[in-house]
Motif scaffolding. Structure first.
Motif, mmCIF file in Angstrom:
data_model
loop_
_atom_site.group_PDB
_atom_site.id
_atom_site.type_symbol
_atom_site.label_atom_id
_atom_site.label_comp_id
_atom_site.label_asym_id
_atom_site.label_seq_id
_atom_site.Cartn_x
_atom_site.Cartn_y
_atom_site.Cartn_z
ATOM 1 N N ARG A 25 0.852 -1.202 0.000
ATOM 2 C CA ARG A 25 0.000 0.000 0.000
ATOM 3 C C ARG A 25 0.878 1.239 0.000
ATOM 4 N N LEU A 26 0.454 2.224 -0.779
ATOM 5 C CA LEU A 26 1.156 3.502 -0.823
ATOM 6 C C LEU A 26 0.121 4.612 -0.932
ATOM 7 N N SER A 27 0.141 5.532 0.012
ATOM 8 C CA SER A 27 -0.781 6.672 -0.052
ATOM 9 C C SER A 27 -0.085 7.832 -0.734
ATOM 10 N N ILE A 60 -0.411 -10.904 -5.527
ATOM 11 C CA ILE A 60 0.108 -9.652 -4.975
ATOM 12 C C ILE A 60 -1.010 -8.621 -5.034
ATOM 13 N N TYR A 61 -1.304 -8.013 -3.911
ATOM 14 C CA TYR A 61 -2.408 -7.057 -3.801
ATOM 15 C C TYR A 61 -1.816 -5.658 -3.587
ATOM 16 N N ILE A 62 -2.235 -4.726 -4.437
ATOM 17 C CA ILE A 62 -1.635 -3.391 -4.405
ATOM 18 C C ILE A 62 -2.703 -2.313 -4.342
ATOM 19 N N ASP A 63 -2.617 -1.456 -3.343
ATOM 20 C CA ASP A 63 -3.467 -0.270 -3.246
ATOM 21 C C ASP A 63 -2.555 0.950 -3.323
ATOM 22 N N ASP A 64 -2.412 1.468 -4.518
ATOM 23 C CA ASP A 64 -1.522 2.608 -4.746
ATOM 24 C C ASP A 64 -2.333 3.901 -4.716
ATOM 25 N N GLY A 65 -2.004 4.783 -3.782
ATOM 26 C CA GLY A 65 -2.711 6.050 -3.665
ATOM 27 C C GLY A 65 -3.848 6.008 -2.665
ATOM 28 N N TYR A 66 -3.834 5.025 -1.766
ATOM 29 C CA TYR A 66 -4.908 4.883 -0.780
ATOM 30 C C TYR A 66 -4.371 5.080 0.641
ATOM 31 N N SER A 67 -5.102 5.854 1.421
ATOM 32 C CA SER A 67 -4.727 6.115 2.807
ATOM 33 C C SER A 67 -4.865 4.857 3.651
ATOM 34 N N GLY A 68 -4.030 4.772 4.683
ATOM 35 C CA GLY A 68 -4.108 3.644 5.594
ATOM 36 C C GLY A 68 -5.049 3.896 6.752
ATOM 37 N N THR A 69 -5.743 5.049 6.744
ATOM 38 C CA THR A 69 -6.614 5.404 7.869
ATOM 39 C C THR A 69 -7.968 4.706 7.821
ATOM 40 N N ASN A 70 -8.261 4.013 6.731
ATOM 41 C CA ASN A 70 -9.456 3.167 6.699
ATOM 42 C C ASN A 70 -9.157 1.953 5.827
ATOM 43 N N PHE A 71 -10.019 0.971 5.880
ATOM 44 C CA PHE A 71 -9.758 -0.281 5.181
ATOM 45 C C PHE A 71 -10.655 -0.478 3.962
ATOM 46 N N GLU A 72 -11.264 0.601 3.489
ATOM 47 C CA GLU A 72 -12.096 0.547 2.292
ATOM 48 C C GLU A 72 -11.226 0.762 1.055
ATOM 49 N N ARG A 73 -10.331 -0.187 0.826
ATOM 50 C CA ARG A 73 -9.403 -0.111 -0.303
ATOM 51 C C ARG A 73 -9.693 -1.282 -1.241
ATOM 52 N N PRO A 74 -9.703 -1.058 -2.529
ATOM 53 C CA PRO A 74 -10.108 -2.094 -3.489
ATOM 54 C C PRO A 74 -9.360 -3.422 -3.348
ATOM 55 N N PHE A 76 -7.322 -4.418 -0.941
ATOM 56 C CA PHE A 76 -7.384 -4.972 0.416
ATOM 57 C C PHE A 76 -8.681 -5.768 0.574
ATOM 58 N N LYS A 77 -9.787 -5.207 0.081
ATOM 59 C CA LYS A 77 -11.073 -5.891 0.160
ATOM 60 C C LYS A 77 -11.056 -7.170 -0.677
ATOM 61 N N ARG A 78 -10.368 -7.113 -1.807
ATOM 62 C CA ARG A 78 -10.242 -8.308 -2.653
ATOM 63 C C ARG A 78 -9.450 -9.392 -1.912
ATOM 64 N N MET A 79 -8.404 -8.960 -1.212
ATOM 65 C CA MET A 79 -7.599 -9.905 -0.441
ATOM 66 C C MET A 79 -8.420 -10.551 0.679
ATOM 67 N N ILE A 80 -9.208 -9.725 1.382
ATOM 68 C CA ILE A 80 -10.044 -10.262 2.462
ATOM 69 C C ILE A 80 -11.057 -11.260 1.922
ATOM 70 N N GLN A 81 -11.605 -10.977 0.758
ATOM 71 C CA GLN A 81 -12.561 -11.916 0.154
ATOM 72 C C GLN A 81 -11.878 -13.235 -0.195
ATOM 73 N N ASP A 95 5.728 -3.635 6.530
ATOM 74 C CA ASP A 95 5.638 -3.244 7.935
ATOM 75 C C ASP A 95 4.169 -3.037 8.282
ATOM 76 N N SER A 96 3.875 -2.918 9.547
ATOM 77 C CA SER A 96 2.483 -2.860 9.997
ATOM 78 C C SER A 96 1.719 -1.663 9.441
ATOM 79 N N SER A 97 2.401 -0.558 9.162
ATOM 80 C CA SER A 97 1.709 0.631 8.647
ATOM 81 C C SER A 97 1.169 0.399 7.244
ATOM 82 N N ARG A 98 1.769 -0.558 6.486
ATOM 83 C CA ARG A 98 1.267 -0.858 5.140
ATOM 84 C C ARG A 98 -0.113 -1.500 5.234
ATOM 85 N N LEU A 99 -0.311 -2.299 6.287
ATOM 86 C CA LEU A 99 -1.613 -2.946 6.480
ATOM 87 C C LEU A 99 -2.668 -1.898 6.809
ATOM 88 N N GLY A 100 -2.330 -0.927 7.658
ATOM 89 C CA GLY A 100 -3.261 0.140 7.995
ATOM 90 C C GLY A 100 -2.735 1.005 9.113
#
Length: 334
Positions: A25-27, A60-74, A76-81, A95-100
């Motif tokens: 993840r990269l915001s 490999i799941y990539i959320d480029d341009g998404y904040s880690g302050t919430n978990f409504e990321r495309p 990430f949601k695909r990974m959870i599914q 590192d843990s901050s990449r998760l959220g």
């Protein structure tokens, strides 16, 4: 690192086969950190880890341009599914901050969702592995709080920077107003988009000639003229038809007389994307910031007509309601 630990190697060699999700993840704010947090850098670290530990990469799941302050990321949601569908049983992050960066949501996933789905979590730079009791798990909640505070601090800095830009007449948005395009030399400035600027002039002229908003919308749709959202090509819901409300918005916009009006809305807080309207007294108006499309005389003539029609509609509505009330009273008396 975990990859060099004997306990780790023993665990890997005797375990069931792991299907790993590599999450990156990269915001936009992380871009300030340079290459160190880049998606490329994250992927290299994660791939190297799986290679050293002979782990299978499911995806490999990539959320480029998404904040880690919430978990409504495309992704990430695909990974959870995929986790719920039992396709994945291990998640690896740099590192843990990449998760959220939201410590509440982070704890929910680490302490509940992942364990419930029998998912092993590895955070490489934190030296954390949910399958190994090395004491790191005890400090992870504190790291989550620090990550959250970091996000809050960055949010304050970004907000202050945008406020300063607005005062100086620099554009803070991603999509320029219809009739303009972002300057190739400065993303905080925009220049005239010749073709669409002609359409803006046409809208003002049609309205001054007495054409209604509905009729203007019908004409533009009949001529298959692209809408503003179609031109920008961004947003979740691209509107493909012109509506009277969108035309009215253009006719009301001071940007066409060189006025940049910003901070009409604000975010509730740094964790929520929802925006609410700002009081007009808090709007920031900077004048003469860019090229003119509509002269002021024409612009204010249109505002006068819009105001008169708005007042007329209100009066008509009030008269209608008054008539309904009087008729109701008569029926009640009878």
């Amino acid at each position: 690192m975990l990859t060099n630990g004997k306990e780790e190697n023993l665990l890997v060699s005797n375990q069931e086969k792991y299907n790993c999700a590599l999450y990156c993840r990269l915001s936009k704010d992380d871009d300030l950190q340079g290459e160190n947090n880049s998606i490329t850098n994250q992927k290299e670290i994660l791939k190297q880890y799986t290679k050293e530990n002979n782990l299978n990469i499911f995806d490999i799941y990539i959320d480029d341009g998404y904040s880690g302050t919430n978990f409504e990321r495309p992704d990430f949601k695909r990974m959870i599914q995929d986790i719920k569908d039992k396709k994945i049983n291990m998640v690896i992050v740099k590192d843990s901050s990449r998760l959220g960066r939201d410590y509440i949501g982070f704890g929910e996933y680490v302490e509940k969702i992942f364990p419930e789905n029998q998912v092993r979590l590895v955070s490489i730079l934190d030296n954390y592995d949910s399958a190994i009791d090395n004491g790191v798990a005890d400090t992870l909640p504190f790291r989550a709080v620090i990550n959250d505070l970091y996000a809050k601090d960055i949010s304050k800095k970004v907000k202050a920077s945008k406020h300063k830009n607005a005062i100086n007449g620099l554009f803070n948005g991603n999509r320029p107003p219809y009739g303009y395009k972002i300057s190739p030399d400065n993303r905080h400035k925009f220049v005239i988009d010749e073709q669409n600027a002609k359409n803006v002039v046409r809208l003002f002229d049609l309205y001054l000639e007495g054409t209604s908003l509905n009729q203007i919308a019908y004409t533009l749709n009949d001529e298959h003229i692209p809408t503003p959202s179609q031109i920008s090509g961004t947003g979740r819901n691209v509107c493909t038809i012109w509506k009277p409300s969108s035309i009215k918005h253009i006719l009301r916009n001071e940007v066409y007389i060189r006025n940049m009006v910003q901070e009409k809305c604000k975010r509730i807080n740094y964790k929520l994307n929802k925006r609410i309207k700002n009081d007009k007294s808090k709007w920031i108006r900077a004048e003469n910031t860019h090229e003119l499309i509509i002269d002021k005389e024409k612009f204010y003539a249109v505002q006068d007509i819009l105001e008169v029609k708005s007042e007329t509609r209100v009066k008509s509505r009030n008269l209608l309601l008054k008539g309904l009330v009087e008729r109701t009273r008569k029926i009640t008396r009878n």
